[in-house]
Design a protein around this motif. Structure first.
Motif, PDB file in Angstrom:
ATOM      1  N   ASN A 436      56.709  23.422 -13.440  1.00 21.22           N
ATOM      2  CA  ASN A 436      56.294  21.681 -13.873  1.00 21.22           C
ATOM      3  C   ASN A 436      55.893  21.365 -15.970  1.00 21.22           C
ATOM      4  N   ARG A 437      55.860  20.729 -16.309  1.00 16.03           N
ATOM      5  CA  ARG A 437      56.267  20.812 -17.517  1.00 16.03           C
ATOM      6  C   ARG A 437      54.715  19.676 -17.712  1.00 16.03           C
ATOM      7  N   SER A 438      54.605  20.522 -18.519  1.00 16.54           N
ATOM      8  CA  SER A 438      52.168  19.467 -19.096  1.00 16.54           C
ATOM      9  C   SER A 438      52.536  19.987 -20.435  1.00 16.54           C
ATOM     10  N   ASP A 439      53.696  18.839 -20.940  1.00 17.82           N
ATOM     11  CA  ASP A 439      53.541  18.848 -22.070  1.00 17.82           C
ATOM     12  C   ASP A 439      52.767  17.555 -22.870  1.00 17.82           C
ATOM     13  N   ASN A 440      51.473  17.380 -24.063  1.00 18.23           N
ATOM     14  CA  ASN A 440      50.729  16.409 -24.047  1.00 18.23           C
ATOM     15  C   ASN A 440      49.568  16.494 -23.452  1.00 18.23           C
ATOM     16  N   VAL A 441      48.964  18.149 -22.601  1.00 21.19           N
ATOM     17  CA  VAL A 441      47.875  17.851 -22.532  1.00 21.19           C
ATOM     18  C   VAL A 441      46.693  18.809 -23.529  1.00 21.19           C
ATOM     19  N   PRO A 442      45.378  17.586 -23.323  1.00 21.97           N
ATOM     20  CA  PRO A 442      44.281  17.684 -24.439  1.00 21.97           C
ATOM     21  C   PRO A 442      43.793  19.475 -24.030  1.00 21.97           C
ATOM     22  N   ASP A 443      42.935  19.017 -25.720  1.00 16.51           N
ATOM     23  CA  ASP A 443      41.704  20.576 -25.222  1.00 16.51           C
ATOM     24  C   ASP A 443      41.128  20.389 -25.253  1.00 16.51           C
ATOM     25  N   THR A 444      40.443  21.029 -24.572  1.00 13.16           N
ATOM     26  CA  THR A 444      39.321  21.210 -24.001  1.00 13.16           C
ATOM     27  C   THR A 444      37.987  22.386 -23.842  1.00 13.16           C
ATOM     28  N   ASN A 460      57.110  27.473 -18.113  1.00 17.27           N
ATOM     29  CA  ASN A 460      56.389  25.720 -17.988  1.00 17.27           C
ATOM     30  C   ASN A 460      55.380  25.702 -18.361  1.00 17.27           C
ATOM     31  N   VAL A 461      54.347  26.198 -17.824  1.00 19.17           N
ATOM     32  CA  VAL A 461      52.944  25.693 -18.174  1.00 19.17           C
ATOM     33  C   VAL A 461      52.377  26.692 -18.852  1.00 19.17           C
ATOM     34  N   ALA A 462      52.551  28.469 -19.281  1.00 19.60           N
ATOM     35  CA  ALA A 462      52.297  28.765 -19.660  1.00 19.60           C
ATOM     36  C   ALA A 462      51.371  29.047 -20.580  1.00 19.60           C
ATOM     37  N   PRO A 463      52.223  27.833 -21.698  1.00 23.99           N
ATOM     38  CA  PRO A 463      52.031  27.903 -23.401  1.00 23.99           C
ATOM     39  C   PRO A 463      51.086  26.934 -23.976  1.00 23.99           C
ATOM     40  N   PHE A 464      50.340  26.473 -21.799  1.00 22.99           N
ATOM     41  CA  PHE A 464      49.216  25.629 -22.336  1.00 22.99           C
ATOM     42  C   PHE A 464      48.428  25.481 -21.720  1.00 22.99           C
ATOM     43  N   ALA A 465      48.516  26.425 -20.241  1.00 23.06           N
ATOM     44  CA  ALA A 465      47.304  27.358 -19.594  1.00 23.06           C
ATOM     45  C   ALA A 465      46.501  28.222 -20.602  1.00 23.06           C
ATOM     46  N   ASP A 466      45.250  28.896 -20.016  1.00 22.55           N
ATOM     47  CA  ASP A 466      43.998  29.116 -20.950  1.00 22.55           C
ATOM     48  C   ASP A 466      44.228  30.523 -20.058  1.00 22.55           C
ATOM     49  N   GLN A 509      53.916  39.137 -20.847  1.00 21.27           N
ATOM     50  CA  GLN A 509      54.423  38.776 -21.564  1.00 21.27           C
ATOM     51  C   GLN A 509      54.578  36.834 -21.187  1.00 21.27           C
ATOM     52  N   LEU A 510      54.814  36.318 -20.645  1.00 20.11           N
ATOM     53  CA  LEU A 510      54.457  34.841 -20.437  1.00 20.11           C
ATOM     54  C   LEU A 510      53.151  34.299 -20.831  1.00 20.11           C
ATOM     55  N   PHE A 511      52.210  35.291 -21.071  1.00 21.76           N
ATOM     56  CA  PHE A 511      50.755  35.139 -21.433  1.00 21.76           C
ATOM     57  C   PHE A 511      50.156  35.798 -22.465  1.00 21.76           C
ATOM     58  N   LYS A 512      50.663  35.600 -23.345  1.00 22.83           N
ATOM     59  CA  LYS A 512      50.194  37.076 -24.618  1.00 22.83           C
ATOM     60  C   LYS A 512      49.283  36.594 -24.723  1.00 22.83           C
ATOM     61  N   GLY A 513      48.304  37.222 -24.775  1.00 18.20           N
ATOM     62  CA  GLY A 513      47.173  37.117 -25.614  1.00 18.20           C
ATOM     63  C   GLY A 513      45.784  36.249 -24.986  1.00 18.20           C
TER      64      GLY A 513
END
Length: 739
Positions: A436-444, A460-466, A509-513
């Motif tokens: 799924n594309r998850s562009d433009n998700v807000p900060d929470t 595609n979700v990894a850069p945005f998920a916490d 590796q996808l969810f580094k840090g």
């Protein structure tokens, strides 16, 4: 030229003469099983008539890979018209009359004339129900009409499509005709010598109805269903069917009275007898068999046997599938899953379909099944796993749930659903694993974690998920189709360990840090029973049974393998990894699990964080004991917590309407966890699909939990909703994030 073959005259290699059905019946007779008396009109008679009528070019066009649909329709009509008008040749007449006069006097119920294509009932293609049979034939003129109709029945657009899809257009296609004495069936049914849905070779599936069997194979009724275990040599399951009418041995259609509805169609001894026949036929033909039978005058007759044909499986697993809302249950008849928008069709409608369309119908006919080969899934009110329509859908990999009773009433046009052909369930929403594309998700302020089943699908979700609330091992454990304990015992555990380690590495590796919580094995026993080599117990309610960390501590070799995989992954890439122990009930289970970690060289709380999944009230009320034993994080399995608190099976359609995540008792338990965890500064995430329920999400955001965990498909939706809630409550009662 020899045109008539009695059963004892047929050789195993003569499929081009006897056709698939005729050959198999002859071999069954030769093996000593009871079949209706009869004979075979060779496919050479078909070829002779095609040549005499000058139809070779038309036949070539019918078998042409590049023939357009319009041309196929025109050619089929031309071939049918020609065969309908052809006069019987003397050579065929003499042979046919002689065999007919020998069989007819000993067949008081008349004859049945059955097509037997030379590419039919093969290990690759069943042709289930696509060609025709004609019962109640009593004189020679009617026999000749029926023979011509059998020949013509192969010439339909549906058969052309089927041949093309199965790569058989280049085969030597001919039609023999099997002519048999009618069996005045008191009961009829199907035997599958191996469960075609779960591929469980221990189970023999037997379905039965009253009267003649046409209604069971056509999907017009829902048959009674039995499961027989070879290992235990007993019936392990019986499921009632639905049949309002039946065709009596005299050919009359009669109502099924109430007392008859409740009477088992088969005795236990009869189930044993049919299962034994299925196992014997599997040995004869060298592969699992789909067998049609009839019972008359105290005897079981085998009407035909063909190889079970199942297409290659695709996208077998959807994440957290059991935690979603079950809309309907029925008979799962195909080992696949699909999702899309509902399209409800009328009985005679041929719909346009694609991979985003879920077809819903009262029942599925054989010819309709061919047209549904592109559908995302199929759901029906009636029908059984052994019907011809179900066989064809399985061959085309179409997820299918039959016998729901009321799908056409309960599902709505355009509604988005997921169809689970393994478990026989229809779920609300699109639960497919996809990127799924998850562009433009807000900060929470509230973190939003995701569950991960197939690491690549989370890219595609990894850069945005916490973070990852559950790196589920279902995919690694179950994708081989072999029970993991069997793999370990056969020395193949190293491959399973490598698969799990690689999955962890890829996810880290996808969810580094970011935190990644690996959830140890938690599939209930009914999931494992579908695998080859399974010896799991049958439990009345597996969700409350032998599962989670309690089970793995009894199967220590499996837990050690998982912990070694975790250790290997950390050596390769490092990262913020935690081990989540699912469905934990007792503090000593936490202590024992950490001992196993140490035994494989993992240091709890140093090399890897250790957390528990809180999924029952007992764990909530002893949470301080778990904290004293030592935990780094808490994950609340929201759906299981609701289930255990309210004593409701979360997979039961009957109680789905009262499955309430916002029940006062559930909220009180959540508040207890938030208070205790907050006091001891332990990071807590509420995970599972019930966590995103609109009735409870606002409470979770404002109650002091650091994170919410959801499936990737719902990440953006939940993230935006949390931002809205936090805006209204100015952040709510937040605790400082401690991860």
């Amino acid at each position: 030229m020899k045109l008539i073959y009695f059963y004892d005259e047929v050789l195993p290699e003569q499929i081009l003469l006897a056709g698939g059905k005729g050959l198999n019946v002859a071999l069954i007779h030769q093996a000593g099983l009871l079949v209706p008396r009869g004979f075979i009109l060779s496919a050479e008679a078909f070829r002779m008539v095609i040549a005499e009528c000058g139809l070779d070019d038309s036949l070539a066009a019918f078998l042409g890979a590049d023939s357009s649909p319009d041309l196929i329709t025109e050619v089929c009509e031309r071939l049918k018209d020609a065969l309908d008008a052809v006069h019987v040749k003397d050579e065929i007449r003499v042979s046919l009359i002689q065999a007919f006069e020998e069989l007819s006097p000993t067949s008081p119920a008349g004859l049945i004339v059955r097509s037997s294509a030379t590419v039919e009932d093969s290990p690759k293609a069943s042709f289930a129900g696509l060609l025709s049979s004609f019962p109640n034939v009593r004189d020679f003129d009617d026999l000749w009409v029926a023979v011509r109709k059998c020949w013509a029945s192969i010439f339909t657009p549906e058969t052309h499509i089927y041949l093309k899809e199965q790569g058989l257009l280049g085969a030597d296609v001919g039609v023999a005709v099997l002519i048999q004495a009618m069996v005045p069936a008191e009961r009829s049914g199907i035997v599958f010598s191996k469960d075609p849905v779960t591929s469980d070779s221990d189970k023999v599936v037997i379905e039965a109805i009253l009267g003649f069997g046409e209604e069971i194979v056509s999907g017009e009724v829902t048959p009674e269903r039995y499961l027989y275990s070879r290992k235990r040599q007993m019936v392990v399951s019986r499921k009632l069917g639905r049949q309002s009418e039946f065709i009596s041995p005299t050919g009359e259609r009669k109502k099924v009275f109430e007392e008859l509805e409740l009477t088992p169609r088969l005795s236990e001894q009869e189930v044993f007898e049919l299962a034994g026949a299925g196992i014997k036929l599997e040995d004869i033909f060298g592969s699992p068999q789909d067998i049609e039978w009839a019972y008359s005058s105290g005897k079981f007759f085998i009407l035909q046997s063909r190889s079970i044909v199942i297409g290659e499986r695709y996208e077998k697993l959807f994440p957290q599938i059991g935690e979603h809302t079950v809309l309907l249950r029925g008979s799962g008849v195909s080992p696949a899953m699909g999702s899309g928008r509902v399209k409800i069709i009328e009985p005679d409608e041929i719909p346009d379909t694609d991979r985003n369309t879920v077809i819903v119908a009262k029942r599925i006919t054989n010819d309709l099944a061919v047209h549904l080969r592109r559908a995302a899934a199929v759901v029906t009110d009636e029908g059984g796993a052994t019907s011809h329509g179900a066989n064809i859908l399985r061959e085309f990999n179409v997820p299918c749930v039959l016998a729901t009773a009321n799908a056409t009433e309960k599902l709505k046009e355009g509604q988005v659903v997921t169809v689970d052909g393994f478990r026989g369930a229809v779920y609300e929403g699109d639960l497919a694993v996809r990127t799924n594309r998850s562009d433009n998700v807000p900060d929470t302020l509230t973190k939003v974690f995701i569950s991960v089943l197939v690491p690549e699908k989370a890219r595609n979700v990894a850069p945005f998920a916490d973070g990852v609330s559950s790196l589920r091992n279902d995919y690694f454990m179950l994708e081989s189709g072999v029970h993991p304990i069997k793999m370990i015992k056969e020395g193949l555990g190293v491959y399973l360990e490598e698969s799990i380690a690689n999955g962890i590495v890829q996810t880290l590796q996808l969810f580094k840090g970011k935190p990644v919580w690996y959830k140890t094995m938690d599939a209930p026993t009914d999931e494992f029973r579908r695998l080859k080599g399974a010896d799991d117990p049958e439990e009345r309610n597996p969700l409350f049974g032998w599962r989670g960390i309690g089970r793995e501590l009894e199967e220590r070799e499996m837990l050690e393998l998982e912990f070694r995989a975790v250790s290997r992954a950390l050596e390769i890439t490092g990262g913020d990894l935690g081990i989540k122990l699912p469905f934990i009930r007792f503090v000593d289970e936490l202590h024992a699990a950490k001992e196993v970690m140490r035994d494989v060289g993992l240091r709890p709380h140093e090399d890897v964080k250790v957390g528990i999944s809180v999924e029952n009230p007992a764990t909530v009320f002893t949470l301080l004991d778990f904290i004293d034993e030592g935990i780094d994080f808490i994950s609340i399995g929201m759906s299981d917590l609701v289930m255990c608190t309210l004593a409701l099976d979360r997979e039961s359609q009957k109680v789905a309407r009262i499955f309430r995540p916002n029940h006062a008792a559930v909220l009180r338990l959540l508040d207890e966890v938030a208070t205790v965890a907050g006091k001891h500064n332990i990071f807590t995430c509420v995970a599972g699909e019930s966590a995103r329920d609109p009735s409870v999400l606002p409470y979770l955001v404002t109650a002091g939990f650091e994170a919410i965990g959801v499936s990737p498909a719902f990440f953006s939706e939940v993230k935006n909703e949390i931002a809205r809630i936090e805006g209204e409550h100015h952040g709510g009662a937040r605790r400082a994030a401690r991860w």
